[in-house]
Scaffold this active site. Sequence first.
Site, short mmCIF file in Angstrom:
data_model
loop_
_atom_site.label_atom_id
_atom_site.label_comp_id
_atom_site.label_asym_id
_atom_site.label_seq_id
_atom_site.Cartn_x
_atom_site.Cartn_y
_atom_site.Cartn_z
N ARG A 56 0.73 -1.28 -0.13
CA ARG A 56 0.22 0.18 -0.14
C ARG A 56 0.96 1.42 -0.02
NH1 ARG A 56 -3.13 -2.84 -1.34
NH2 ARG A 56 -5.26 -3.21 -0.75
N GLU A 115 -2.76 7.87 -6.31
CA GLU A 115 -2.84 7.17 -7.62
C GLU A 115 -3.75 7.54 -8.44
OE1 GLU A 115 -3.19 2.94 -6.35
OE2 GLU A 115 -1.26 2.83 -5.42
N HIS A 140 0.08 -0.08 -10.15
CA HIS A 140 -0.46 -0.86 -9.16
C HIS A 140 -1.04 -1.97 -9.76
CE1 HIS A 140 -3.23 -0.66 -5.20
NE2 HIS A 140 -2.82 -1.83 -5.55
#
Length: 529
Positions: free
Chosen positions: A236, A265, A283
Site C-alpha cells: 500500500r 494514484e 498498481h
Amino acid sequence: MAPISIKTVLISESVDRRCRAILEENGIRVTEKQNMKKDELIAELKDYDGLVVRSATKVTADVINAANNLKIIGRAGTGVDNVDVDAATRKGVIVMNTPSGNTISAAELTCTLLMSLSRNVPQAAMSMKQGKWDRKKFMGTELYGKVLGIVGLGRIGKEVASRMQSFGMKTIGYDPVTPPEVSASWGVEQMTLEQLWPQCDYITVHTPLMPSTVGLLNDETFAKCKKGVKVVNCARGGIIDEAALLRALESGQCGGAGLDVFVEEPPRDRSLVEHPHVISCPHLGASTEEAQARCGEDIALQIVNMVKGKNLAGAVNAQVLASTFSKESHQLIKLGEAIGVVLQSCTSSKKPFSQVQVTTQGDCMKSSTGFMTSAVLVGLLNHDSGCCPNLVNVLSLATESGIVVNQGHCGSNGAPDGVCRVEIVANGSSFKASGSLQGEVPVLLELSDSVFRQPVSLTGNLLFFKASASPQLLSSVAGVLATEGVEIESFSAPTDHTGDLWYCVGVSSLLQDLSALRPLVKEAAQVTM
C-alpha cells in the site's frame, strides 16, 4: 445467523465476469457501472443491498450512511483501506474481502521487482529501445547470499520468502502477529525492526496500511539501514514515506526502489516515478488474469454462501457472525434477543442503561457467548430512537451509548444446562433475567428474582406486571383485560409468594393503554415476540 437477504448488487469496477455470473446464477440481480464519481455512487447505491469494489472505489462514511438498503460491501482483493470499515460497522454493514485471491500474483510481482532492481532490467531494456548498448552502465549484483528483510509475514510475505530463498537469499522478517516459530518453519528468522534494518540488502513490505504502518520506512529508519539498501513496496502506498525515500535515493543511502503503489494514484508528483533508480508500475499487484478470476469468483461465492446460511468467509468486521451458521445458533440468537426485549420493556422507565453482563451456562453454550451477548444487546437497544442495531454494529452502538458490556461463561455445576443469564444496571439499580430453549422455543425462566413456576414461552403477545401476591390478583387483572376486549391465553406465576413479584400473561392482543392496570399493579410492560 438469520439469513441476510441480498437481492441486488452493484459492481462499481472492472471485476472478472465470473463474479456477475455466480451472483446471477443464485438469483441476485447485478448491475455493473464503472468510473462513478462520489455523488453518482451515492445516488446509485441507494437501490442496492450489496456493493462489490476493487481498490479504486472509495467507500467513504458519506457513501455508506446514504445507502439505507446496504447490507454488505465486498472487496474483490486483499485489504479494505478504500472502505471506511468503522462507518460500515456502525451502520451494521458487513465488509468482506478475498485475502488469498491475489496472493500469488502480488508475491510474483514483488519477486520480479527484486530481480529487476538487482539487474537494472527495465532501464537496460529501455536503453536498448533507444538504440544504445551500455553494458557497463547497467552492472548489477547477484541476489545469491544477500539478506532480504520481509516486513509483514502474512500470506504474501510467506510466498515471497519461499521464492527468494530459491535464489539463495537469507530471509529475515518482522510481524507482530505471526509467531516466530511459525515463520521459522518456512525459513524466516523473526526479529525486531531495530535489529532488522541494519542487516538488510533488500527490504520488502507486506503490511496493511494503518496508523502504525504509515511511514514505516522514513528518514530515521533509512539512516539505520545499510548504505545502498534496495526497497520494494507492492502493498500500500504510504508504508514507505515517499519524501524520505526520495531523499535517501538522492543521497545514495537507498540504492533503488521498486514501487507498485503510491500515496496518490496515479501520482501527480512524478519525482519518484522519473528517478533513474526507481522501477515503478501502475498498481499491478493483482493485475493477472488468474488473480482477477480468483478474486471475482471468491467474493461472489462468499456473498452467496452467506446469503444461503452456509458460512461467513473473509469478513473483516463481523467475526461474531462466524459461529452463527447452524440451526441451533439461530434459535439461541432468538433467545438472546427475546431476553433483551423483555428487559428493555420492563425497565423502559429506568433507562439509560450503564452496564450489561451476559453469562452463558453449560457446555452446550460455551462457543455461543459472543453472539449471545450481541443478540441480547440487539433486543435491549432495538427500540432506542434512531437506533437500528444488528449483530454487526450493536457492540459499537452500546459503546457509543456509554454502556459497559461484559460477557462470560460458566459450567453448569449441577445447575440447568443451556441457560443465558443477563443482568443490566440502569440508574444504579440492577435488573436480571434468564432464559433457555425448550425444544426450539425460547423461554424465560426468571425475571428480577421472580422464578416462574412454568417457564414463559417467549412468543406472541405478552403482558408482564409486577404486583404483590393475592388470591384476587389474576381475576382482577382478567377483569380489566376483558373490559378492554383482551383474552388471556396463558398465565405464568412466580414460585415465591412474598413481596412484589413479576407475573406474565399471554394475551390475544396488546392493551391500548397500560394505565388501566395501575390500580392493581406496581409496574407493567407488554411486548410482541
